[in-house]
Write a protein that holds these residues in place. Structure first.
Motif, PDB file in Angstrom:
ATOM      1  N   MET A 187       0.721  -0.956  -0.097  1.00 24.67           N
ATOM      2  CA  MET A 187       0.150   0.089   0.067  1.00 24.67           C
ATOM      3  C   MET A 187       1.018   0.948  -0.315  1.00 24.67           C
ATOM      4  O   MET A 187       1.818   1.511   0.519  1.00 24.67           O
ATOM      5  N   TYR A 188       0.542   1.991  -0.700  1.00 24.10           N
ATOM      6  CA  TYR A 188       1.193   3.856  -0.916  1.00 24.10           C
ATOM      7  C   TYR A 188       0.200   4.907  -1.211  1.00 24.10           C
ATOM      8  O   TYR A 188      -0.487   4.742  -1.035  1.00 24.10           O
ATOM      9  N   LYS A 189       0.857   5.718   0.059  1.00 29.30           N
ATOM     10  CA  LYS A 189       0.007   6.992   0.130  1.00 29.30           C
ATOM     11  C   LYS A 189       0.879   8.129  -0.259  1.00 29.30           C
ATOM     12  O   LYS A 189       1.838   8.324   0.934  1.00 29.30           O
ATOM     13  N   PRO A 190       0.825   8.539  -1.272  1.00 33.68           N
ATOM     14  CA  PRO A 190       1.717  10.063  -1.433  1.00 33.68           C
ATOM     15  C   PRO A 190       1.673  10.925  -0.798  1.00 33.68           C
ATOM     16  O   PRO A 190       0.046  11.306  -0.035  1.00 33.68           O
ATOM     17  N   ALA A 191       3.009  11.310   0.318  1.00 35.82           N
ATOM     18  CA  ALA A 191       2.150  12.490   0.756  1.00 35.82           C
ATOM     19  C   ALA A 191       1.590  13.654  -0.203  1.00 35.82           C
ATOM     20  O   ALA A 191       1.626  14.469  -0.629  1.00 35.82           O
ATOM     21  N   ALA A 192       0.640  14.280   1.187  1.00 35.28           N
ATOM     22  CA  ALA A 192      -0.501  15.479   0.561  1.00 35.28           C
ATOM     23  C   ALA A 192       0.545  16.793   1.071  1.00 35.28           C
ATOM     24  O   ALA A 192       1.487  17.253   1.640  1.00 35.28           O
ATOM     25  N   PRO A 193       0.618  17.752  -0.079  1.00 37.34           N
ATOM     26  CA  PRO A 193       0.847  19.315  -0.165  1.00 37.34           C
ATOM     27  C   PRO A 193       0.883  19.256   1.709  1.00 37.34           C
ATOM     28  O   PRO A 193       1.659  20.007   2.249  1.00 37.34           O
ATOM     29  N   GLU A 194      -0.064  19.303   2.498  1.00 33.77           N
ATOM     30  CA  GLU A 194       0.056  19.703   4.151  1.00 33.77           C
ATOM     31  C   GLU A 194       1.333  18.905   4.749  1.00 33.77           C
ATOM     32  O   GLU A 194       1.784  19.706   5.343  1.00 33.77           O
ATOM     33  N   GLN A 195       1.149  17.674   3.963  1.00 32.05           N
ATOM     34  CA  GLN A 195       2.559  17.257   4.962  1.00 32.05           C
ATOM     35  C   GLN A 195       4.172  16.907   4.171  1.00 32.05           C
ATOM     36  O   GLN A 195       4.903  17.797   4.741  1.00 32.05           O
ATOM     37  N   ARG A 196       4.015  17.584   3.060  1.00 32.54           N
ATOM     38  CA  ARG A 196       4.939  18.243   2.588  1.00 32.54           C
ATOM     39  C   ARG A 196       5.238  19.033   3.033  1.00 32.54           C
ATOM     40  O   ARG A 196       6.616  19.171   3.345  1.00 32.54           O
ATOM     41  N   ARG A 197       4.779  20.085   2.774  1.00 33.64           N
ATOM     42  CA  ARG A 197       4.482  21.261   3.785  1.00 33.64           C
ATOM     43  C   ARG A 197       5.522  21.149   4.699  1.00 33.64           C
ATOM     44  O   ARG A 197       6.212  21.445   5.761  1.00 33.64           O
ATOM     45  N   GLU A 198       4.762  19.999   6.142  1.00 25.45           N
ATOM     46  CA  GLU A 198       5.558  19.815   7.232  1.00 25.45           C
ATOM     47  C   GLU A 198       6.861  19.482   7.330  1.00 25.45           C
ATOM     48  O   GLU A 198       7.426  19.871   8.405  1.00 25.45           O
ATOM     49  N   LEU A 199       6.880  18.426   6.489  1.00 23.29           N
ATOM     50  CA  LEU A 199       7.722  18.217   6.392  1.00 23.29           C
ATOM     51  C   LEU A 199       9.108  18.785   5.858  1.00 23.29           C
ATOM     52  O   LEU A 199      10.075  18.735   5.523  1.00 23.29           O
ATOM     53  N   ASP A 200       9.126  20.196   5.243  1.00 20.89           N
ATOM     54  CA  ASP A 200       9.589  21.204   4.635  1.00 20.89           C
ATOM     55  C   ASP A 200       9.990  20.748   3.945  1.00 20.89           C
ATOM     56  O   ASP A 200      11.803  20.522   3.377  1.00 20.89           O
ATOM     57  N   VAL A 201       9.462  19.912   2.462  1.00 25.34           N
ATOM     58  CA  VAL A 201      10.060  19.559   1.421  1.00 25.34           C
ATOM     59  C   VAL A 201       9.005  20.317   0.172  1.00 25.34           C
ATOM     60  O   VAL A 201       8.232  20.223   0.613  1.00 25.34           O
ATOM     61  N   THR A 202      10.392  20.059  -1.130  1.00 25.75           N
ATOM     62  CA  THR A 202       9.890  20.574  -2.500  1.00 25.75           C
ATOM     63  C   THR A 202       8.628  19.539  -2.428  1.00 25.75           C
ATOM     64  O   THR A 202       8.434  18.302  -2.462  1.00 25.75           O
ATOM     65  N   PRO A 203       7.576  20.369  -3.400  1.00 22.37           N
ATOM     66  CA  PRO A 203       6.775  19.502  -4.497  1.00 22.37           C
ATOM     67  C   PRO A 203       7.039  18.060  -5.063  1.00 22.37           C
ATOM     68  O   PRO A 203       6.646  17.346  -5.192  1.00 22.37           O
ATOM     69  N   THR A 204       9.027  18.106  -5.705  1.00 23.56           N
ATOM     70  CA  THR A 204       8.950  16.828  -6.171  1.00 23.56           C
ATOM     71  C   THR A 204      10.612  16.027  -4.663  1.00 23.56           C
ATOM     72  O   THR A 204      10.659  15.306  -6.080  1.00 23.56           O
ATOM     73  N   GLU A 205      10.899  16.804  -3.780  1.00 23.55           N
ATOM     74  CA  GLU A 205      11.714  15.960  -2.596  1.00 23.55           C
ATOM     75  C   GLU A 205      10.991  14.310  -3.248  1.00 23.55           C
ATOM     76  O   GLU A 205       9.585  14.473  -2.716  1.00 23.55           O
ATOM     77  N   PRO A 206      11.631  13.231  -3.274  1.00 25.80           N
ATOM     78  CA  PRO A 206      11.264  12.278  -2.112  1.00 25.80           C
ATOM     79  C   PRO A 206      10.755  12.214  -0.874  1.00 25.80           C
ATOM     80  O   PRO A 206      11.381  12.843  -0.030  1.00 25.80           O
ATOM     81  N   VAL A 207       9.388  11.714  -0.725  1.00 21.95           N
ATOM     82  CA  VAL A 207       9.065  11.375  -0.022  1.00 21.95           C
ATOM     83  C   VAL A 207       8.297  10.015   0.281  1.00 21.95           C
ATOM     84  O   VAL A 207       7.663   9.559  -0.561  1.00 21.95           O
ATOM     85  N   ARG A 208       8.985   9.305   1.863  1.00 20.20           N
ATOM     86  CA  ARG A 208       8.483   7.420   1.405  1.00 20.20           C
ATOM     87  C   ARG A 208       7.140   7.049   2.333  1.00 20.20           C
ATOM     88  O   ARG A 208       7.719   7.985   3.648  1.00 20.20           O
ATOM     89  N   TYR A 209       6.586   5.931   2.323  1.00 24.16           N
ATOM     90  CA  TYR A 209       5.584   6.177   2.994  1.00 24.16           C
ATOM     91  C   TYR A 209       6.073   4.650   3.868  1.00 24.16           C
ATOM     92  O   TYR A 209       5.749   3.799   3.353  1.00 24.16           O
ATOM     93  N   ARG A 210       5.165   4.032   4.850  1.00 21.24           N
ATOM     94  CA  ARG A 210       5.154   3.162   5.803  1.00 21.24           C
ATOM     95  C   ARG A 210       3.892   3.321   6.625  1.00 21.24           C
ATOM     96  O   ARG A 210       2.908   3.603   6.838  1.00 21.24           O
ATOM     97  N   ARG A 211       3.395   2.101   6.328  1.00 21.44           N
ATOM     98  CA  ARG A 211       2.521   1.713   7.183  1.00 21.44           C
ATOM     99  C   ARG A 211       2.511   0.667   8.696  1.00 21.44           C
ATOM    100  O   ARG A 211       3.825  -0.071   8.237  1.00 21.44           O
ATOM    101  N   VAL A 212       2.339   0.872   9.741  1.00 20.40           N
ATOM    102  CA  VAL A 212       3.150   0.241  10.600  1.00 20.40           C
ATOM    103  C   VAL A 212       1.837   0.069  11.911  1.00 20.40           C
ATOM    104  O   VAL A 212       0.542   0.682  12.003  1.00 20.40           O
ATOM    105  N   ARG A 213       2.148  -1.393  12.105  1.00 17.15           N
ATOM    106  CA  ARG A 213       1.280  -2.070  12.779  1.00 17.15           C
ATOM    107  C   ARG A 213       1.630  -2.094  14.546  1.00 17.15           C
ATOM    108  O   ARG A 213       3.014  -2.256  14.357  1.00 17.15           O
ATOM    109  N   LEU A 214       1.258  -1.529  15.769  1.00 18.92           N
ATOM    110  CA  LEU A 214       2.501  -1.885  16.869  1.00 18.92           C
ATOM    111  C   LEU A 214       0.842  -3.268  17.757  1.00 18.92           C
ATOM    112  O   LEU A 214      -0.484  -3.251  17.235  1.00 18.92           O
ATOM    113  N   LYS A 215       1.836  -4.481  17.279  1.00 18.10           N
ATOM    114  CA  LYS A 215       0.514  -5.314  18.297  1.00 18.10           C
ATOM    115  C   LYS A 215       1.567  -6.116  19.480  1.00 18.10           C
ATOM    116  O   LYS A 215       2.796  -5.480  20.039  1.00 18.10           O
ATOM    117  N   CYS A 216       0.593  -6.729  20.437  1.00 17.25           N
ATOM    118  CA  CYS A 216       0.809  -7.344  21.200  1.00 17.25           C
ATOM    119  C   CYS A 216       0.128  -8.931  21.114  1.00 17.25           C
ATOM    120  O   CYS A 216      -0.792  -8.702  21.350  1.00 17.25           O
TER     121      CYS A 216
END
Length: 144
Positions: free
Chosen positions: A1-30
């Motif tokens: 599964m992949y979710k591209p970073a939304a413009p708001e997330q890119r702004r919060e990460l202080d990256v340009t519209p073309t700079e690579p941003v990677r995505y991970r889905r994480v599960r905390l399990k017991c």
């Protein structure tokens, strides 16, 4: 599964519209129980090649992979998404018995956070909705 970073997330990460941003889905399990899932976006150019390789090829938790960078976590927001009692219930206890409890949603809480390097550079963002599994506990009496 992949979710591209939304413009708001890119702004919060202080990256340009073309700079690579990677995505991970994480599960905390017991054991086999999923306690929480989180969407994490991170800026690979702000990590070491070894860290990126570890994150790309294993299920190592992000925090463990980047531990040598001494990240700091800053909460952007924490929202309660379900309130079983009406507002000001503690001031009007009689109304609690007559209150209709809204159905429990899929998520009870929502946390948004940013991880920064010690110099303040943002490097990762997480969105963590918390499911109601935390309310699935057994009540034990003293004699049980």
């Amino acid at each position: 599964m992949y979710k591209p970073a939304a413009p708001e997330q890119r702004r919060e990460l202080d990256v340009t519209p073309t700079e690579p941003v990677r995505y991970r889905r994480v599960r905390l399990k017991c054991g086999s129980v999923v306690l929480s899932e989180a969407d994490n976006w991170y800026v690979p150019s702000r990590l070491t090649p070894e860290m990126n390789s570890l994150l790309d090829t294993t299920d190592t938790p992000f925090g463990k992979a980047v531990l040598p960078l001494h990240f700091q976590r800053r909460t952007l927001s924490a929202k309660v998404l379900w309130r079983p009692l009406p507002d000001d219930w503690e001031m009007n206890a009689a109304s609690v018995g007559a209150a209709v409890v809204p159905p429990m949603p899929a998520h009870l809480l929502e946390h948004r956070a940013i991880l920064t390097l010690p110099d303040g550079t943002p490097s990762a963002k997480s969105w963590n909705p918390t499911p109601p599994i935390f309310l699935a506990f057994r009540y034990r009496t003293r004699n049980s």
